[in-house]
Design a protein around this motif. Sequence first.
Motif, PDB file in Angstrom:
ATOM      1  N   TYR A 165      42.755  89.001   1.756  1.00  0.00           N
ATOM      2  CA  TYR A 165      43.722  89.849   1.057  1.00  0.00           C
ATOM      3  C   TYR A 165      44.292  90.897   2.008  1.00  0.00           C
ATOM      4  O   TYR A 165      45.509  91.145   2.029  1.00  0.00           O
ATOM      5  N   THR A 166      43.416  91.524   2.791  1.00  0.00           N
ATOM      6  CA  THR A 166      43.834  92.616   3.667  1.00  0.00           C
ATOM      7  C   THR A 166      44.765  92.120   4.764  1.00  0.00           C
ATOM      8  O   THR A 166      45.768  92.772   5.089  1.00  0.00           O
ATOM      9  N   ARG A 167      44.467  90.952   5.335  1.00  0.00           N
ATOM     10  CA  ARG A 167      45.364  90.394   6.352  1.00  0.00           C
ATOM     11  C   ARG A 167      46.729  90.050   5.745  1.00  0.00           C
ATOM     12  O   ARG A 167      47.772  90.300   6.362  1.00  0.00           O
ATOM     13  N   ASN A 168      46.726  89.467   4.561  1.00  0.00           N
ATOM     14  CA  ASN A 168      47.999  89.156   3.903  1.00  0.00           C
ATOM     15  C   ASN A 168      48.824  90.413   3.662  1.00  0.00           C
ATOM     16  O   ASN A 168      50.055  90.403   3.817  1.00  0.00           O
ATOM     17  N   LYS A 169      48.177  91.482   3.282  1.00  0.00           N
ATOM     18  CA  LYS A 169      48.875  92.749   3.055  1.00  0.00           C
ATOM     19  C   LYS A 169      49.552  93.217   4.339  1.00  0.00           C
ATOM     20  O   LYS A 169      50.705  93.671   4.320  1.00  0.00           O
ATOM     21  N   CYS A 170      48.861  93.087   5.459  1.00  0.00           N
ATOM     22  CA  CYS A 170      49.445  93.453   6.759  1.00  0.00           C
ATOM     23  C   CYS A 170      50.612  92.536   7.111  1.00  0.00           C
ATOM     24  O   CYS A 170      51.667  92.997   7.568  1.00  0.00           O
ATOM     25  N   ILE A 171      50.426  91.236   6.913  1.00  0.00           N
ATOM     26  CA  ILE A 171      51.451  90.261   7.295  1.00  0.00           C
ATOM     27  C   ILE A 171      52.732  90.467   6.492  1.00  0.00           C
ATOM     28  O   ILE A 171      53.839  90.327   7.017  1.00  0.00           O
ATOM     29  N   ARG A 172      52.595  90.809   5.228  1.00  0.00           N
ATOM     30  CA  ARG A 172      53.788  91.031   4.401  1.00  0.00           C
ATOM     31  C   ARG A 172      54.579  92.261   4.854  1.00  0.00           C
ATOM     32  O   ARG A 172      55.772  92.370   4.566  1.00  0.00           O
ATOM     33  N   GLU A 173      53.921  93.169   5.542  1.00  0.00           N
ATOM     34  CA  GLU A 173      54.598  94.353   6.088  1.00  0.00           C
ATOM     35  C   GLU A 173      55.129  94.103   7.502  1.00  0.00           C
ATOM     36  O   GLU A 173      55.873  94.923   8.041  1.00  0.00           O
ATOM     37  N   ALA A 174      54.745  92.984   8.085  1.00  0.00           N
ATOM     38  CA  ALA A 174      55.042  92.724   9.497  1.00  0.00           C
ATOM     39  C   ALA A 174      56.518  92.448   9.740  1.00  0.00           C
ATOM     40  O   ALA A 174      57.161  91.738   8.977  1.00  0.00           O
ATOM     41  N   LYS A 175      57.026  92.981  10.843  1.00  0.00           N
ATOM     42  CA  LYS A 175      58.413  92.759  11.252  1.00  0.00           C
ATOM     43  C   LYS A 175      58.525  91.746  12.382  1.00  0.00           C
ATOM     44  O   LYS A 175      59.608  91.278  12.694  1.00  0.00           O
ATOM     45  N   GLY A 176      57.406  91.421  13.018  1.00  0.00           N
ATOM     46  CA  GLY A 176      57.434  90.514  14.154  1.00  0.00           C
ATOM     47  C   GLY A 176      57.557  89.057  13.758  1.00  0.00           C
ATOM     48  O   GLY A 176      57.157  88.668  12.652  1.00  0.00           O
ATOM     49  N   SER A 177      58.087  88.257  14.652  1.00  0.00           N
ATOM     50  CA  SER A 177      58.175  86.811  14.410  1.00  0.00           C
ATOM     51  C   SER A 177      56.859  86.115  14.748  1.00  0.00           C
ATOM     52  O   SER A 177      56.632  84.988  14.321  1.00  0.00           O
ATOM     53  N   TYR A 178      56.009  86.787  15.520  1.00  0.00           N
ATOM     54  CA  TYR A 178      54.676  86.271  15.835  1.00  0.00           C
ATOM     55  C   TYR A 178      53.629  87.219  15.251  1.00  0.00           C
ATOM     56  O   TYR A 178      53.767  88.443  15.318  1.00  0.00           O
ATOM     57  N   ILE A 179      52.558  86.632  14.687  1.00  0.00           N
ATOM     58  CA  ILE A 179      51.447  87.403  14.136  1.00  0.00           C
ATOM     59  C   ILE A 179      50.232  87.211  15.036  1.00  0.00           C
ATOM     60  O   ILE A 179      49.777  86.080  15.245  1.00  0.00           O
ATOM     61  N   ALA A 180      49.710  88.301  15.577  1.00  0.00           N
ATOM     62  CA  ALA A 180      48.508  88.247  16.411  1.00  0.00           C
ATOM     63  C   ALA A 180      47.322  88.766  15.615  1.00  0.00           C
ATOM     64  O   ALA A 180      47.391  89.840  15.008  1.00  0.00           O
ATOM     65  N   LEU A 181      46.241  88.009  15.594  1.00  0.00           N
ATOM     66  CA  LEU A 181      45.034  88.391  14.873  1.00  0.00           C
ATOM     67  C   LEU A 181      44.088  89.158  15.789  1.00  0.00           C
ATOM     68  O   LEU A 181      44.045  88.910  16.998  1.00  0.00           O
ATOM     69  N   ILE A 182      43.323  90.068  15.219  1.00  0.00           N
ATOM     70  CA  ILE A 182      42.268  90.772  15.953  1.00  0.00           C
ATOM     71  C   ILE A 182      41.309  91.330  14.912  1.00  0.00           C
ATOM     72  O   ILE A 182      41.702  91.618  13.776  1.00  0.00           O
ATOM     73  N   ASP A 183      40.033  91.451  15.267  1.00  0.00           N
ATOM     74  CA  ASP A 183      39.034  92.047  14.383  1.00  0.00           C
ATOM     75  C   ASP A 183      38.626  93.409  14.917  1.00  0.00           C
ATOM     76  O   ASP A 183      38.749  93.693  16.121  1.00  0.00           O
ATOM     77  N   ASP A 184      38.078  94.241  14.038  1.00  0.00           N
ATOM     78  CA  ASP A 184      37.862  95.642  14.406  1.00  0.00           C
ATOM     79  C   ASP A 184      36.693  95.889  15.352  1.00  0.00           C
ATOM     80  O   ASP A 184      36.523  97.005  15.849  1.00  0.00           O
TER      81      ASP A 184
END
Length: 267
Positions: A72-91
């Motif tokens: 859910y949290t990643r989807n929330k970030c992705i929906r706000e994303a402006k980039g054409s590429y999504i890079a994943l990272i963990d805390d």
Amino acid sequence: MCKVSVVLPVYNAAKTIDKCIESIVKQTFTDWELICCDDCSTDETVSILERWRKKDSRIKLLLNEQNKRAAYTRNKCIREAKGSYIALIDDDDYCALDRLEKQVEFLDNHKNYSLVGSQGHLFDEKGVWARISPVEAPKVKDFLWNSCFLNPSVMIRKSDMEAVGLYRVSKETRRGQDYDLFLRMYAKGFKGFNIQEPLLFYYRGRNSYPKCKYEYRIDEAKIRYRNFKQMDLLPKYYPYVIKPLIVGLIPISLLEKIKHRRGRGDV
């Protein structure tokens, strides 16, 4: 607008988040935004994130009102994303400083690939202790044993993630949301590649096998059944569906020996 949106779900990461974010801020590739979403941390994580947000305008901060877990949290970030590429990272992980540059270059020059991961260094409080090397160009059958990507090392075309509905939020994807995503992407004909360089530092203790509750093993079996069916891998490869259930019954000491013999960071 920016080229890359780095998405970072965060939970009680006060001890590790500085190093993680610093590794993004110091990237050789600079056309990025970092979207952090705190999942109701109870430590000093939010204060640290606020400090970083004030220091760098490319860093965004979102807050969950309830603890929603990673998918859910990643989807929330992705929906706000402006980039054409999504890079994943963990805390609790961090990147090599040229990670984004090399992955952007790969996706720009290889339009037939939807996602690109990398090798990774395994580290703990004492430093780097091993290297994990996923297969270079995974095929469908390579997913029978486990995920073929080191999750927080992956960069994905946002449009292709959207084509499969982003992460699937459900009880069974509480832990296996990345594996589920990659399987669904491959089922749709998308494919990925792993750069054969360690571009991620992945936290894992060297002396303890990562424990997994049996209920999560059941969830993984459900993920496998659902996606293997979509990939036309059943019934021939049904034994791989129940693989996590069998592994969950094996003593941890024996799993450690199998893991080291296979030269992988997972079982």
